[in-house]
Design a protein around this motif. Structure first.
Motif, PDB file in Angstrom:
ATOM      1  N   ILE A   1       0.962  -1.202   0.183  1.00 12.81           N
ATOM      2  CA  ILE A   1       0.135   0.209   0.071  1.00 12.81           C
ATOM      3  C   ILE A   1       0.961   1.265  -0.171  1.00 12.81           C
ATOM      4  O   ILE A   1       1.672   1.525   0.973  1.00 12.81           O
ATOM      5  N   CYS A   2       0.945   1.769  -1.145  1.00 10.78           N
ATOM      6  CA  CYS A   2       1.626   3.041  -1.265  1.00 10.78           C
ATOM      7  C   CYS A   2       1.110   4.444  -0.629  1.00 10.78           C
ATOM      8  O   CYS A   2      -0.094   4.515  -0.712  1.00 10.78           O
ATOM      9  N   TYR A   3       1.946   5.243  -0.139  1.00 12.08           N
ATOM     10  CA  TYR A   3       1.607   6.358   0.381  1.00 12.08           C
ATOM     11  C   TYR A   3       0.925   7.363  -0.596  1.00 12.08           C
ATOM     12  O   TYR A   3       0.069   8.001  -0.039  1.00 12.08           O
ATOM     13  N   ASN A   4       1.202   7.244  -1.714  1.00 12.60           N
ATOM     14  CA  ASN A   4       0.480   8.240  -2.919  1.00 12.60           C
ATOM     15  C   ASN A   4       1.016   7.836  -4.118  1.00 12.60           C
ATOM     16  O   ASN A   4       1.814   6.815  -4.097  1.00 12.60           O
ATOM     17  N   ASP A   5       0.421   8.332  -5.039  1.00 15.86           N
ATOM     18  CA  ASP A   5       0.919   7.908  -6.692  1.00 15.86           C
ATOM     19  C   ASP A   5       2.357   8.055  -6.893  1.00 15.86           C
ATOM     20  O   ASP A   5       2.992   7.393  -7.583  1.00 15.86           O
ATOM     21  N   ALA A   6       2.974   9.145  -6.191  1.00 17.57           N
ATOM     22  CA  ALA A   6       4.268   9.322  -6.477  1.00 17.57           C
ATOM     23  C   ALA A   6       5.347   8.204  -6.004  1.00 17.57           C
ATOM     24  O   ALA A   6       6.063   7.653  -6.477  1.00 17.57           O
TER      25      ALA A   6
END
Length: 361
Positions: free
Chosen positions: A140-145
């Motif tokens: 699960i990534c913090y955001n798209d970046a």
């Protein structure tokens, strides 16, 4: 009820919504350092609805190059339905857990910023991150970046999900409460290495010497607080508010401010500024920031970016803007806050876990 384990270094205040969401569905066990030496911003237990707590402090090993969290390697995985842990590649116990979960069939969810801090990934970085993602159930990534950094390294897109890292504030400030003529600049954060508060204070001093009435409001404490207070003891335009956790008090102070600024390497403070209708100001060296949250900023739309050594000029530019333009950017800043919190982070993570379970079944 299904059993689930949430493993962290500390129980930070901004992670409480994640715990609340997990506790709605699972019989939750929390494993973390419950008695940190530095308790600033941590909740050792509070009123969190966990079924069980396990005190486990992460230890530095190999001359501080690696970390190890006791009990993680020895805990029983029997009848455990899932585990959520931060994706720190330096955490040896995480790697042991990855292999144990793969062998036992326990679903392991990782939560992290990807390879965001690795500007030029070497072969070893690519191998480590690809292995980390492949062995997990979902990263699960913090955001798209953050997600993009893992895709660029060659990680499987199917293994990646995004839950924008955010804060769920109990008190916010809406744009109509702002005038665009406020004289303050707000700093929120720990007073420690890489906060670079002196860059902001020196820039404000420059503008004040040219006739601009600007006040600095500093919220936070840390190992450098006494250093900063002593260095700027003759500056009566700096208001040291100390350590404040109550959102309502922070919101009240912010009403005196036109913008928020984190002059060093920023992280979640960006989202806090958004929620207060304060356009955030950070430096434009994105790879140096503590996390990928500065990517939420769009120059001149919901915040501002400055190049190294140029903060004074950026503040001068902002202070010369017409009030309607500042108000427009403030409105966009708070819109960004709501976009990041709809739905809240805890619900996003729970939705990803549910979706992953359904696909496995």
């Amino acid at each position: 009820m299904k059993k689930f384990i949430y493993i962290q270094s500390f129980i930070t205040l901004y992670r409480e919504p994640v715990i609340l969401a997990l506790a709605k569905k699972f019989r939750l066990t929390i494993m973390a350092d419950l008695n940190p030496e530095d308790s600033l911003g941590y909740n050792t237990r509070g009123e969190l609805p966990a079924h069980k707590y396990i005190n486990s402090k992460r230890l530095s090993i190999c001359n501080h190059r690696l970390l190890f969290q006791p009990h993680v390697d020895l805990m029983s995985l029997r009848e455990i339905d899932g585990i959520l842990i931060d994706a720190n590649i330096r955490l040896v116990s995480l790697w042991l857990l990855l292999f144990r979960c793969r062998l036992s069939g326990v679903k392991l969810y990782l939560h992290g910023q990807g390879a965001y801090r690795v500007l030029y990934p070497r072969l070893i970085h690519r191998i480590l991150f690809k292995t980390l993602v492949n062995l997990s159930t979902t990263y699960i990534c913090y955001n798209d970046a953050a997600r993009k950094t893992l895709i660029d390294i060659g990680c499987s897109k199917q293994k990646l999900a995004v839950a924008n890292n955010s804060l769920n504030l109990k008190s916010i400030v809406v744009p109509k409460e702002k005038t665009g003529t406020e004289t303050g600049i707000l700093f929120i954060g720990r007073l420690r290495e890489r906060c670079r508060l002196e860059i902001l204070l020196n820039a404000i001093s420059d503008l004040r010497s040219n006739g601009q009435e600007i006040t600095a409001h500093v919220i936070g404490t840390g190992e450098l607080e006494s250093f900063y207070r002593k260095k700027y003891s003759n500056k009566n335009w700096i208001i040291w508010h100390g350590n404040i956790f109550e959102d309502s008090k922070i919101a009240e102070i912010s009403r005196q401010c036109r913008v928020g600024c984190y002059p060093g390497d920023a992280g979640l403070s960006i989202v806090h500024y958004f929620g207060l209708s304060l356009p955030p100001i950070v430096h434009d060296q994105m790879h140096r920031h503590m996390g990928p949250e500065p990517h939420y900023i769009q120059e001149g739309i919901n915040g501002f970016l400055f190049s190294p050594g140029n903060l004074s000029e950026k503040l001068k530019e902002i202070w010369l803007m017409p009030t309607h333009k500042i108000h427009e950017i403030s409105t966009s800043a708070q819109k960004s806050y709501w976009n990041l919190n709809t739905p809240p982070l805890g619900e996003k993570i729970l939705e990803i876990i549910n979706r992953s379970e359904d696909s496995i079944e």
